[in-house]
Enzyme design. Structure first.
Site, PDB file in Angstrom:
ATOM      1  N   GLY A  44       5.084  -2.196  11.722  1.00  0.00           N
ATOM      2  CA  GLY A  44       5.123  -0.957  12.488  1.00  0.00           C
ATOM      3  C   GLY A  44       3.741  -0.352  12.582  1.00  0.00           C
ATOM      4  O   GLY A  44       2.828  -0.715  11.820  1.00  0.00           O
ATOM      5  N   GLN A  49      -2.666   5.962  13.587  1.00  0.00           N
ATOM      6  CA  GLN A  49      -3.380   4.864  12.929  1.00  0.00           C
ATOM      7  C   GLN A  49      -4.405   4.205  13.838  1.00  0.00           C
ATOM      8  O   GLN A  49      -5.260   3.459  13.364  1.00  0.00           O
ATOM      9  CB  GLN A  49      -2.390   3.811  12.433  1.00  0.00           C
ATOM     10  CG  GLN A  49      -1.522   4.304  11.290  1.00  0.00           C
ATOM     11  CD  GLN A  49      -0.562   3.222  10.849  1.00  0.00           C
ATOM     12  OE1 GLN A  49       0.482   3.037  11.450  1.00  0.00           O
ATOM     13  NE2 GLN A  49      -0.917   2.478   9.805  1.00  0.00           N
ATOM     14  N   CYS A  88       0.775  -0.183   3.683  1.00  0.00           N
ATOM     15  CA  CYS A  88       0.424   0.483   4.934  1.00  0.00           C
ATOM     16  C   CYS A  88      -0.871  -0.128   5.463  1.00  0.00           C
ATOM     17  O   CYS A  88      -1.812  -0.330   4.693  1.00  0.00           O
ATOM     18  CB  CYS A  88       0.243   1.982   4.700  1.00  0.00           C
ATOM     19  SG  CYS A  88      -0.220   2.907   6.175  1.00  0.00           S
ATOM     20  N   LEU A  89      -0.910  -0.401   6.759  1.00  0.00           N
ATOM     21  CA  LEU A  89      -2.118  -0.978   7.353  1.00  0.00           C
ATOM     22  C   LEU A  89      -3.320  -0.046   7.214  1.00  0.00           C
ATOM     23  O   LEU A  89      -4.458  -0.500   7.262  1.00  0.00           O
ATOM     24  CB  LEU A  89      -1.880  -1.290   8.835  1.00  0.00           C
ATOM     25  CG  LEU A  89      -0.827  -2.368   9.130  1.00  0.00           C
ATOM     26  CD1 LEU A  89      -0.558  -2.450  10.623  1.00  0.00           C
ATOM     27  CD2 LEU A  89      -1.250  -3.716   8.576  1.00  0.00           C
ATOM     28  N   HIS A 130       8.747   5.513   7.542  1.00  0.00           N
ATOM     29  CA  HIS A 130       7.309   5.351   7.297  1.00  0.00           C
ATOM     30  C   HIS A 130       6.499   5.759   8.537  1.00  0.00           C
ATOM     31  O   HIS A 130       5.522   6.513   8.433  1.00  0.00           O
ATOM     32  CB  HIS A 130       7.035   3.883   6.927  1.00  0.00           C
ATOM     33  CG  HIS A 130       5.601   3.549   6.660  1.00  0.00           C
ATOM     34  ND1 HIS A 130       5.127   3.265   5.396  1.00  0.00           N
ATOM     35  CD2 HIS A 130       4.530   3.444   7.493  1.00  0.00           C
ATOM     36  CE1 HIS A 130       3.819   3.005   5.477  1.00  0.00           C
ATOM     37  NE2 HIS A 130       3.439   3.106   6.743  1.00  0.00           N
ATOM     38  N   GLU A 131       6.907   5.263   9.704  1.00  0.00           N
ATOM     39  CA  GLU A 131       6.115   5.514  10.917  1.00  0.00           C
ATOM     40  C   GLU A 131       6.251   6.963  11.394  1.00  0.00           C
ATOM     41  O   GLU A 131       5.276   7.562  11.860  1.00  0.00           O
ATOM     42  CB  GLU A 131       6.503   4.541  12.043  1.00  0.00           C
ATOM     43  CG  GLU A 131       6.374   3.066  11.703  1.00  0.00           C
ATOM     44  CD  GLU A 131       5.050   2.647  11.111  1.00  0.00           C
ATOM     45  OE1 GLU A 131       4.031   3.338  11.335  1.00  0.00           O
ATOM     46  OE2 GLU A 131       5.030   1.629  10.391  1.00  0.00           O
ATOM     47  N   HIS A 134       4.011   9.103   9.479  1.00  0.00           N
ATOM     48  CA  HIS A 134       2.618   9.065   9.958  1.00  0.00           C
ATOM     49  C   HIS A 134       2.369  10.145  11.008  1.00  0.00           C
ATOM     50  O   HIS A 134       1.309  10.779  11.027  1.00  0.00           O
ATOM     51  CB  HIS A 134       2.304   7.713  10.604  1.00  0.00           C
ATOM     52  CG  HIS A 134       1.780   6.660   9.665  1.00  0.00           C
ATOM     53  ND1 HIS A 134       0.623   6.817   8.935  1.00  0.00           N
ATOM     54  CD2 HIS A 134       2.234   5.423   9.357  1.00  0.00           C
ATOM     55  CE1 HIS A 134       0.390   5.714   8.221  1.00  0.00           C
ATOM     56  NE2 HIS A 134       1.363   4.850   8.457  1.00  0.00           N
TER      57      HIS A 134
HETATM   58 CO    CO Z   1       1.574   3.030   7.554  1.00  0.00          CO
END
Ligand code: CO
Length: 175
Positions: A44, A49, A88-89, A130-131, A134
């Site tokens: 995701g 991000q 997380c990226l 999670h997304e 963000h």
């Molecule tokens: Co993340």
């Protein structure tokens, strides 16, 4: 592919704004986000991000042929509680144990502006939480079960045999 914002980039702590019109530049952002997520091997990605403060997330689980696109997504119901491993990226090299819902119901718009509702559990529920977090400037490290439940990722070991289909599928990946 868009450059990934990494902690402590302040944009990761800002609240994204609701999308008010779905036009060409938004479609291009969505396509770029999908490509960036796939290239990074994430499940995701939220617009923050990639440095854009608009309420857009994309999600693609290992079993999904097509990515999910959610514009202005909201969780409208949460059920149960569980502890799951997450990464997380935007926080490369770390993983942690977080508290998440067992099931969620979410609504939003798809990329054509059509209302969608989804009932999710397991990894999709986790990815939605999670997304959407963000978009509110919240990171998984804010939801650790305890402060010592964050660790550096072990360097990945080479698999004994190359998998037939590229990367091995891992349950814990996220975006
Ligand atoms: Co993340």
């Amino acid at each position: 592919m868009l450059p990934m914002r990494i902690v402590p980039d302040p944009i990761l702590r800002q609240k994204a704004k609701r999308v008010s019109s779905i036009g060409g530049s938004l479609q291009r952002l969505i396509d770029d986000m999908i490509e960036t997520m796939q290239e990074a091997n994430g499940v995701g990605l939220a617009a923050n991000q990639v440095g854009v403060l608009q309420r857009v997330v994309v999600i693609q689980l290992p079993e999904d042929e097509e990515p999910w696109v959610f514009i202005n997504p909201e969780i409208i119901r949460r059920e149960g509680e569980r502890e799951v491993e997450e990464g997380c990226l935007s926080i490369p090299g770390y993983r942690g144990m977080v508290r998440r819902s067992v099931k969620v119901r979410a609504k939003g718009l798809d990329r054509n502006g059509k209302q969608v509702r989804v009932s999710a559990e397991e990894l999709l529920a986790q990815a939605l939480e999670h997304e959407i977090d963000h978009l509110d400037g919240t990171l998984y490290i804010d939801r650790l079960v305890s402060r010592d439940q964050l660790w550096k990722e072990e360097p990945r070991e080479e698999p004994q045999e190359a998998p037939a289909d590229g990367e091995p599928v891992e349950a814990g990946r996220t975006g």
